[in-house]
Enzyme design. Structure first.
Site, short mmCIF file in Angstrom:
data_model
loop_
_atom_site.label_atom_id
_atom_site.label_comp_id
_atom_site.label_asym_id
_atom_site.label_seq_id
_atom_site.Cartn_x
_atom_site.Cartn_y
_atom_site.Cartn_z
N ASP A 73 0.82 -1.21 0.00
CA ASP A 73 0.00 0.00 0.00
C ASP A 73 0.86 1.26 0.00
OD1 ASP A 73 -2.53 -1.14 -0.09
OD2 ASP A 73 -2.71 -1.28 2.08
N ARG A 74 1.86 1.28 0.82
CA ARG A 74 2.65 2.51 0.96
C ARG A 74 3.59 2.73 -0.22
NH1 ARG A 74 1.57 4.97 5.69
NH2 ARG A 74 0.65 3.69 7.33
#
Length: 402
Positions: free
Chosen positions: A169-170
């Site tokens: 996600d990051r």
């Protein structure tokens, strides 16, 4: 607002983490980020403790510097609101699957019809020209597809595990951020808006293979891939006589000095230690020997010896000790902000330092629908029209009367 992106408006139709992380950085840089939420609110509001029950820490950090408007996009009037907001936005970011955006009437063609030069950015699981196009994607699934658990198993006890951070996600969020900034620059030069897809799988595959492609980079392959240094089972914080210590013995100079400290003169003529390439080939057995040496002295003594030898090292933090790190305290990394529903909140400073237009959080993370009325008013809705939308449950506000 005085950040480097002052004057840029972003319609943020993302939830959970990947998209919100990217748009929070845009907000810190001065963009006006309008977070459009469903009546139920972003699911991640409920993750972790909070004083109000709807402002968990992960949500707070990934949604600061934003305003929140609640819109039911399943209602025709809700779609009209989204298009009205898109007309005033430079960037629209979403993380639904593209098929879902089409069903809502908010696909690229519809949104570009509202504003032709908009930058329309999708962050979702898979590229749309492959067989996985319609599949859902979550961080764990993408880690698995990109071999992260398999690599952890190879480097450990054989058990596949996910990285204990939302790494996909990051990382993909940061790639989306870079794409948005580049697209804004392109529009500045040409006046052109465009659609950009940032798929998780392809982005993470590139990230992982950048380290581990190895001999698979060649045709025919020279080996089975994998960077031996990263996969060595003893590449981990070294256990000392009384704790743990992180150390990187990397260059020829580091190794010569470590050999002096360890009293292993026999390693000087050992061909395994002759060069970086030979050490890499034999990294697993070398690190096993080094790990045994670290067990012979306490942490403080190793810190002194490695410091005198100029060998990079650091203590292994826990989450608690990280938050109390003296360096982070000295640079003011954890400013305290007052939140209207959460009280005193420890936040995270923007890590980069700018000499002129320093980015900084402009506002605490918003309560659900906190700015619905003001955002709609800015889009041209009258107070009476807004009230009718509230009564029809097309939009929501946190006020008791609503």
């Amino acid at each position: 607002m005085s950040g480097p992106l002052t004057g840029v408006r972003v319609l943020d139709m993302t939830s959970v983490l990947m998209g919100p992380y990217a748009t929070s950085i845009l907000g810190d840089m001065g963009a006006d980020v309008i977070k459009l939420e469903s009546p139920e609110g972003d699911l991640i509001r409920q993750v972790g403790p909070s004083r109000s029950g709807a402002m968990g820490g992960m949500f707070m950090h990934a949604n600061r510097s934003k305003r929140s408007i609640v819109v039911d996009l399943k209602k025709p009037a809700g779609r009209d609101i989204a298009l009205a907001l898109a007309r005033t936005a430079d960037v629209l970011v979403y993380n639904l699957r593209p098929q879902a955006m089409e069903r809502l009437g908010l696909g690229y063609e519809a949104v570009a019809g509202a504003r032709s030069d908009i930058i329309y950015v999708g962050t979702f699981g898979f590229g749309q020209d492959g067989p996985y196009a319609a599949k859902p994607a979550y961080d764990d699934l993408v880690q698995g597809l990109c071999a992260v658990p398999a690599l952890i198993a190879d480097a450990g006890d054989g058990t596949p595990r996910y990285a204990p951070v939302n790494i996909a996600d990051r990382i993909v969020g940061l790639h989306a951020l870079a794409a948005i900034l580049a697209a804004l620059r392109h529009r500045d030069r040409t006046g052109e808006g465009q659609r950009i897809d940032v798929p998780m799988f392809e982005t993470m595959a590139s990230f992982v293979l950048g380290d581990h492609f190895g001999g698979l980079s060649y045709e025919p392959p020279l080996d089975l891939g994998g960077y031996a240094r990263l996969l060595a089972p003893d590449r981990r914080p070294f256990r000392t006589a009384d704790g743990y210590l992180c150390a990187v013995i990397y260059t020829d100079r580091h190794w010569q000095r470590f050999i002096d400290i360890a009293g292993r003169d026999d390693w000087r003529d050992d061909p395994r230690f002759a060069s970086h390439a030979s050490r890499t080939r034999h990294m697993a057995e070398i690190m096993k020997s080094v790990a045994a040496i670290f067990l012979t002295r306490p942490t403080a003594e190793w810190e002194r010896l490695l410091g005198e030898a100029d060998i990079p090292h650091a203590r292994m933090h826990t989450l608690d000790s990280l938050v109390n790190d003296s360096h982070l305290a000295a640079v003011g990394f954890f400013p305290i902000l007052e939140h209207p529903s959460e009280g005193s909140v420890r936040t995270l400073r923007v890590a980069s330092q700018w000499s002129v237009s320093q980015p900084r959080p402009e506002r605490a993370a918003p309560r659900l629908g906190e700015h619905s009325r003001e955002v709609l008013a800015e889009a041209g809705y009258s107070e009476a029209a807004i009230q009718r939308l509230v009564e029809a449950r097309v939009v929501a506000c946190p006020n008791a009367g609503d």
